[in-house]
Design an enzyme around this catalytic site. Structure first.
Site, mmCIF file in Angstrom:
data_model
loop_
_atom_site.group_PDB
_atom_site.id
_atom_site.type_symbol
_atom_site.label_atom_id
_atom_site.label_comp_id
_atom_site.label_asym_id
_atom_site.label_seq_id
_atom_site.Cartn_x
_atom_site.Cartn_y
_atom_site.Cartn_z
ATOM 1 N N THR A 106 0.804 -1.222 0.000
ATOM 2 C CA THR A 106 0.000 0.000 0.000
ATOM 3 C C THR A 106 0.837 1.271 0.000
ATOM 4 O O THR A 106 1.959 1.287 0.538
ATOM 5 C CB THR A 106 -0.910 0.021 1.258
ATOM 6 O OG1 THR A 106 -1.549 1.299 1.344
ATOM 7 C CG2 THR A 106 -0.115 -0.179 2.533
ATOM 8 N N TYR A 163 -2.016 0.213 9.684
ATOM 9 C CA TYR A 163 -2.175 -0.417 8.366
ATOM 10 C C TYR A 163 -0.874 -0.318 7.570
ATOM 11 O O TYR A 163 -0.331 -1.319 7.100
ATOM 12 C CB TYR A 163 -3.341 0.245 7.627
ATOM 13 C CG TYR A 163 -3.486 -0.200 6.197
ATOM 14 C CD1 TYR A 163 -3.548 -1.552 5.866
ATOM 15 C CD2 TYR A 163 -3.570 0.737 5.161
ATOM 16 C CE1 TYR A 163 -3.674 -1.956 4.547
ATOM 17 C CE2 TYR A 163 -3.706 0.341 3.845
ATOM 18 C CZ TYR A 163 -3.756 -1.000 3.544
ATOM 19 O OH TYR A 163 -3.870 -1.397 2.229
#
Ligand code: UDP
Length: 349
Positions: free
Chosen positions: A124, A150
């Site tokens: 990501t 995350y």
């Protein structure tokens, strides 16, 4: 792939989820044999268009993994199964450490044991994190500064793969750093199924269909031109295609890579909503809310490397195309209609 060639079997974890299901579809249509492992916590069985073989369970279940790798001759693993919501990772970080690091480690233990040589990781842009007001597109060699659990957990996943390659040089991987993925299958067959998604474009088209009364803008006081956060939105069809390219690259002997997946252009939250308004007869009602914890002000990809390394070229790189695709899918999913703007008239589609 020619029909006479032996089909390669690809294990796709999280293959019933939003991104995973689009890649599964593409793999099946390209002639691969696809095996899916999904715990169905956020994925949907109906997202498998070609009745691919499905094992229901977690990547953290070593026994189940042993069964999957024993029963199938897995050529490559594509690992989508993960927790992916930035604000949730701030309020419930341990869920992210468990699912994204512990379970990925268990999966990699099976990969090591069963000597699988190719691995594609969903990483990501959140690994880049806070670059302050610097709007320079992020290149893969920028030092990571993740600002939420995350991003941190996905960065650790990249390190796990890098270390595994050092230990076993024949093991090679591509980590794809997704920027902001949106839109749906161009034929309208699959899309983002979840009804309580928090991502900007999904939520905005839900507001357009009356599922929520208004659109929250999380912070308009960032150091960006219009005060709202900037992201690089990429169409799911282009992202899915990048996975196929990455697989072909690895099978052809390519070395480990970390590659950005984006269009090298940013849009602010307000620009996204303005573009959606441009498709609708009635603009969305907007409310400015406080900043959301864990949000980076600006994340834009430098996408030179993926083009050079994989020969990947986007085919759907317009915000309007992405939004129209997301809106059409949401109408199909919810059976609701949007009043779309037509020149000098309103037309209910
Ligand atoms: N955002 C917003 N309203 C929403 C959802 C998101 O203003 O209802 C903003 C969010 O604060 C961020 C950007 O849109 O600045 C993209 O957020 P999203 O959750 O779509 O993706 P992320 O970049 O966090 O993975």
């Amino acid at each position: 792939m020619k029909k006479t060639e032996t089909k390669k079997t690809i294990l796709v974890t999280g293959g019933c989820g939003y991104i995973g299901s689009h890649v599964v579809c593409l793999l099946s249509e390209a002639g691969y044999d696809v095996v899916v492992l999904d715990d169905l916590s956020t994925g949907f069985r109906k997202a498998l268009l070609y009745q691919e073989k499905l094992y229901v369970g977690s990547c953290g279940d070593a026994q189940l993994l042993a069964r999957v790798f024993t029963e199938n001759d897995i050529e490559a693993v594509m690992h989508f199964a993960a927790s992916i919501v930035v604000p949730e990772s701030v309020t419930n970080p341990l869920k992210y450490y468990q699912n994204n690091i512990v379970n990925t480690t268990t999966l990699c233990q099976a990969v090591e044991k069963f000597e699988v040589k190719h691995f594609i990781l969903s990483s990501t842009a959140a690994v880049y994190g806070n670059r302050g007001s610097d709007a320079t597109p992020c290149a893969e060699n920028f030092s990571p500064q993740p600002m939420n659990a995350y991003g941190r957990t996905k960065l650790v996943d990249e390190w796990i793969l890098a270390d595994l390659h050092v230990a076993h040089p024949s093991f090679r991987y591509v980590a794809l750093r997704y920027f902001n993925v949106a839109g749906a299958d161009v034929q309208g067959r699959i899309g983002q199924n979840s009804l309580n998604a928090t991502h900007l474009i999904k939520r905005a088209v839900q507001v357009a269909l009356g599922l929520y009364p208004s659109m929250s803008i999380f912070g308009d006081d960032y150091d960006t031109p219009d005060g709202t956060c900037i992201r690089d939105y990429i169409h799911i069809a282009d992202l899915a295609a990048a996975h196929l390219k990455a697989l072909e690259y690895l099978v052809a002997g390519g070395s480990p890579q970390v590659l950005n997946c984006g269009y090298s252009k940013g849009a602010s939250v307000k620009e996204v909503l303005d573009t959606l308004d441009g498709l609708l007869a009635v603009p969305l009602l907007r409310k400015t809310m406080p900043r959301r914890e864990g949000d980076a002000p600006c994340l834009i990809a430098n996408a030179t490397k993926i083009r050079e390394t994989l020969g990947w070229k986007p085919c759907h790189d317009s915000l309007e195309t992405i939004l129209a695709s997301a809106l059409s899918w949401e109408m199909k999913l919810t059976n609701k209609k949007a009043i779309r703007r037509q020149p000098n008239q309103e037309q209910v589609l």
